[in-house]
Design a protein around this motif. Sequence first.
Motif, short mmCIF file in Angstrom:
data_model
loop_
_atom_site.label_atom_id
_atom_site.label_comp_id
_atom_site.label_asym_id
_atom_site.label_seq_id
_atom_site.Cartn_x
_atom_site.Cartn_y
_atom_site.Cartn_z
N VAL A 1 -4.43 -2.15 6.15
CA VAL A 1 -5.20 -1.55 7.23
C VAL A 1 -6.33 -0.71 6.61
CG1 VAL A 1 -5.11 0.07 9.17
CG2 VAL A 1 -3.19 -1.50 8.75
N GLY B 1 1.09 5.02 1.18
CA GLY B 1 0.47 6.08 1.97
C GLY B 1 0.72 7.38 1.23
N GLY C 1 3.63 8.61 0.85
CA GLY C 1 4.95 8.53 0.22
C GLY C 1 6.02 9.34 0.93
N HIS C 2 5.90 9.53 2.23
CA HIS C 2 6.87 10.34 2.96
C HIS C 2 7.97 9.51 3.63
CE1 HIS C 2 4.35 13.69 2.03
NE2 HIS C 2 5.18 14.51 2.61
N SER C 3 8.03 8.22 3.33
CA SER C 3 9.15 7.42 3.85
C SER C 3 10.33 7.55 2.88
CB SER C 3 8.75 5.95 3.98
OG SER C 3 7.72 5.82 4.94
N ASP D 1 6.67 16.36 12.87
CA ASP D 1 7.03 17.66 12.28
C ASP D 1 6.15 18.05 11.10
OD1 ASP D 1 9.11 18.00 14.01
OD2 ASP D 1 10.69 17.42 12.60
N GLN E 1 1.07 13.00 6.28
CA GLN E 1 1.07 11.53 6.17
C GLN E 1 -0.35 10.98 6.28
OE1 GLN E 1 2.55 13.23 8.76
NE2 GLN E 1 4.53 12.35 9.27
N HIS E 2 -0.59 9.83 5.63
CA HIS E 2 -1.80 9.07 5.89
C HIS E 2 -1.66 8.48 7.29
CE1 HIS E 2 -2.86 8.14 1.39
NE2 HIS E 2 -2.67 9.43 1.63
N VAL F 1 0.86 -1.19 0.00
CA VAL F 1 0.00 0.00 0.00
C VAL F 1 0.89 1.24 0.00
CG1 VAL F 1 -1.82 1.25 1.21
CG2 VAL F 1 -1.68 -1.24 1.41
N ARG G 1 15.19 14.71 19.40
CA ARG G 1 13.89 14.69 20.09
C ARG G 1 13.87 13.56 21.10
NH1 ARG G 1 9.99 14.83 14.83
NH2 ARG G 1 11.77 13.76 13.89
N THR H 1 4.92 2.95 10.53
CA THR H 1 6.35 3.18 10.74
C THR H 1 6.67 3.83 12.09
OG1 THR H 1 6.18 5.32 9.66
CG2 THR H 1 6.80 3.46 8.25
N THR I 1 5.56 6.71 13.47
CA THR I 1 5.83 8.15 13.38
C THR I 1 5.56 8.81 14.73
OG1 THR I 1 5.44 8.29 11.01
CG2 THR I 1 5.01 10.29 12.30
N HIS I 2 6.46 9.71 15.11
CA HIS I 2 6.44 10.28 16.47
C HIS I 2 6.68 11.78 16.43
CE1 HIS I 2 10.69 11.12 16.20
NE2 HIS I 2 10.72 10.05 15.42
N HIS J 1 14.33 4.06 12.61
CA HIS J 1 13.01 4.51 12.13
C HIS J 1 12.75 3.73 10.84
CE1 HIS J 1 9.73 6.90 10.65
NE2 HIS J 1 9.84 7.80 11.60
C1 LIG Z 1 9.35 16.07 5.50
C2 LIG Z 1 9.21 14.85 6.36
C3 LIG Z 1 9.01 15.01 7.74
C4 LIG Z 1 8.86 13.88 8.54
N1 LIG Z 1 8.70 14.08 9.88
C5 LIG Z 1 8.61 13.00 10.70
C6 LIG Z 1 8.47 13.17 12.11
O1 LIG Z 1 8.40 14.27 12.64
N2 LIG Z 1 8.42 12.04 12.88
C7 LIG Z 1 8.53 10.80 12.36
O2 LIG Z 1 8.50 9.83 13.10
N3 LIG Z 1 8.62 10.61 11.01
C8 LIG Z 1 8.67 11.69 10.20
N4 LIG Z 1 8.76 11.49 8.83
C9 LIG Z 1 8.66 10.13 8.32
C10 LIG Z 1 7.21 9.77 8.00
O3 LIG Z 1 6.31 10.17 9.01
C11 LIG Z 1 7.05 8.24 7.86
O4 LIG Z 1 7.95 7.76 6.92
C12 LIG Z 1 5.61 7.82 7.51
O5 LIG Z 1 5.55 6.44 7.31
C13 LIG Z 1 5.09 8.48 6.27
O6 LIG Z 1 3.70 8.25 6.16
P1 LIG Z 1 3.09 8.07 4.71
O7 LIG Z 1 1.61 8.17 4.81
O8 LIG Z 1 3.78 8.97 3.79
O9 LIG Z 1 3.45 6.54 4.45
P2 LIG Z 1 4.30 5.87 3.28
O10 LIG Z 1 5.69 6.35 3.37
O11 LIG Z 1 3.59 6.02 2.00
O12 LIG Z 1 4.21 4.35 3.76
C14 LIG Z 1 4.81 3.96 4.97
C15 LIG Z 1 4.50 2.48 5.22
O13 LIG Z 1 3.12 2.35 5.57
C16 LIG Z 1 2.53 1.34 4.76
N5 LIG Z 1 1.11 1.65 4.63
C17 LIG Z 1 0.55 2.82 4.30
N6 LIG Z 1 -0.79 2.71 4.33
C18 LIG Z 1 -1.08 1.44 4.70
C19 LIG Z 1 -2.27 0.71 4.89
N7 LIG Z 1 -3.48 1.26 4.75
N8 LIG Z 1 -2.20 -0.60 5.24
C20 LIG Z 1 -0.99 -1.19 5.41
N9 LIG Z 1 0.18 -0.54 5.24
C21 LIG Z 1 0.13 0.76 4.89
C22 LIG Z 1 3.30 1.42 3.46
O14 LIG Z 1 3.17 0.22 2.69
C23 LIG Z 1 4.70 1.61 3.98
O15 LIG Z 1 5.24 0.37 4.38
C24 LIG Z 1 8.91 12.58 7.99
C25 LIG Z 1 9.10 12.42 6.61
C26 LIG Z 1 9.25 13.55 5.79
C27 LIG Z 1 9.46 13.37 4.33
#
Ligand SMILES: Cc1cc2nc3c(=O)[nH]c(=O)nc-3n(C[C@H](O)[C@H](O)[C@H](O)COP(=O)(O)OP(=O)(O)OC[C@H]3O[C@@H](n4cnc5c(N)ncnc54)[C@H](O)[C@@H]3O)c2cc1C
Length: 414
Positions: free
Chosen positions: A180, A55, A57-59, A116, A120-121, A53, A320, A128, A130-131, A369
């Motif tokens: 999920v 989300g 795309g912020h990983s 920060d 994100q979804h 899946v 942090r 992951t 996220t905190h 992370h």
């Molecule tokens: C600018 C920036 C700032 C950030 N700040 C922080 C921060 O302050 N703290 C922190 O901890 N992280 C931070 N991150 C990291 C970010 O929060 C994580 O990488 C998070 O996973 C991104 O969420 P996303 O929705 O983009 O998920 P994605 O990166 O698209 O996916 C993450 C994972 O979730 C899985 N997934 C998504 N949706 C589902 C679903 N419905 N069912 C099952 N699996 C699913 C995906 O397959 C993948 O394995 C930051 C990233 C960026 C680029």
Amino acid sequence: MAAPVLEGPSTSTWTNWVGNQSFTPTFGAAPLDEQEVATLVRQAAERGVGVRVAGAGHSFTPVVETSGLLLDLAAMRGVLHTDPVNKRATALPGTRVRDFYEPLWDAGLALRNQGDIDTQHIAGAVATATHGSGTRFTSLSGVVRGMRIVTATGEVLDVGEDDPDLLRAAQVSVGMLGVVTQLELDVTDAYRLREQVGLRSWQDVMERWNDLVADHRHFGFFWLPSEESGALYNLQGHGQRMTDQCYVKVYDEVGPDVPDDDTEGRRVDRCYRIFPMVYDRNFHELEYFVPLEHGPQALEAMRELMLSSLPDSVYPLEVRTVGADDAFLSPQYGTATTVISVSGKPGTDYWSYLRSVDALLSDFGARVHWGKLHFLTPERLHALYPRADDFIALRRELDPEGVFLNDHLRPLFA
Ligand SMILES: Cc1cc2nc3c(=O)[nH]c(=O)nc-3n(C[C@H](O)[C@H](O)[C@H](O)COP(=O)(O)OP(=O)(O)OC[C@H]3O[C@@H](n4cnc5c(N)ncnc54)[C@H](O)[C@@H]3O)c2cc1C
């Protein structure tokens, strides 16, 4: 409405937000509800095709990548229910962190903590761990109290507090247990925050570390190795010298009598207007977690490394803290942590620098992370995460064929 059918091959390439990961899946689909998700997963499993899946795309890691079916759940978005009595909120997986703000506030509620950014979804952020910052709070995963997951057979699994082991596995699963489709979060009463930001010397921050961690709802800082560092993360020096300074951020809860934007010019506002920062897509981040008490020592070593090994480094070191939880793959499993992030500059060969950070922080028992660059091996996974075996056992039980694994995750979790 007709049931969705897998059609391919897809020609659209998926790229993450910072642009360091991209791939073309064989199939792509954007289901509208849980039933469509289940139908698509069943079809993929029957054809022996993997499923991941996307989300928001912020990983930074290849956690979304698949050569099989890529699901986009952006249409499955929204807060479904708020419960001010039990302090709960239920949402669809594609709900962005920022989509919680108004519905929760209108019900007198708020997220306990957040990171920060807020794009994100919720399912991606939870997957992951996220905190934000603050030892009184867990990551977003730690506040998950229930989930609905479409497993590899296309069945819907209700995960709740009545099966604590399954819940702890699902709280941080990096998408490996299934898709999920709904999440229930523990939330809190709505609150306002006062932000205090300013430059302090490294020595001052290290000497006052324990008080800064203990006395504030949120404390974090960026150590700035050069004059340009602040600009990269949109931090303002207001004319002061920034090299070797700490840009400290402290947030504390205020009562209703404190007006918005206090007399000393500090921001006071609803919590969700204080938390988010603005980032450019100009960094590739690694983030490691060391037990809280090792923080100052690990930070001293990091500053030394950055000054000695990377004298022209311009990216800030972000620091942090996060409170303990009990999710099997959580970086905070059984311990509060000090969080240490560094970044490489896109377009440059930053790998040897990141490897030296990895080597240094490994000596402090650092966990990783899941969404940020790391060098975890199976040996380190098992040494650092005491419940990794339990996670893998549950994963194998739910998905024996590894439908939800990909090339990045298989070596660690098959
Ligand atoms: C600018 C920036 C700032 C950030 N700040 C922080 C921060 O302050 N703290 C922190 O901890 N992280 C931070 N991150 C990291 C970010 O929060 C994580 O990488 C998070 O996973 C991104 O969420 P996303 O929705 O983009 O998920 P994605 O990166 O698209 O996916 C993450 C994972 O979730 C899985 N997934 C998504 N949706 C589902 C679903 N419905 N069912 C099952 N699996 C699913 C995906 O397959 C993948 O394995 C930051 C990233 C960026 C680029």
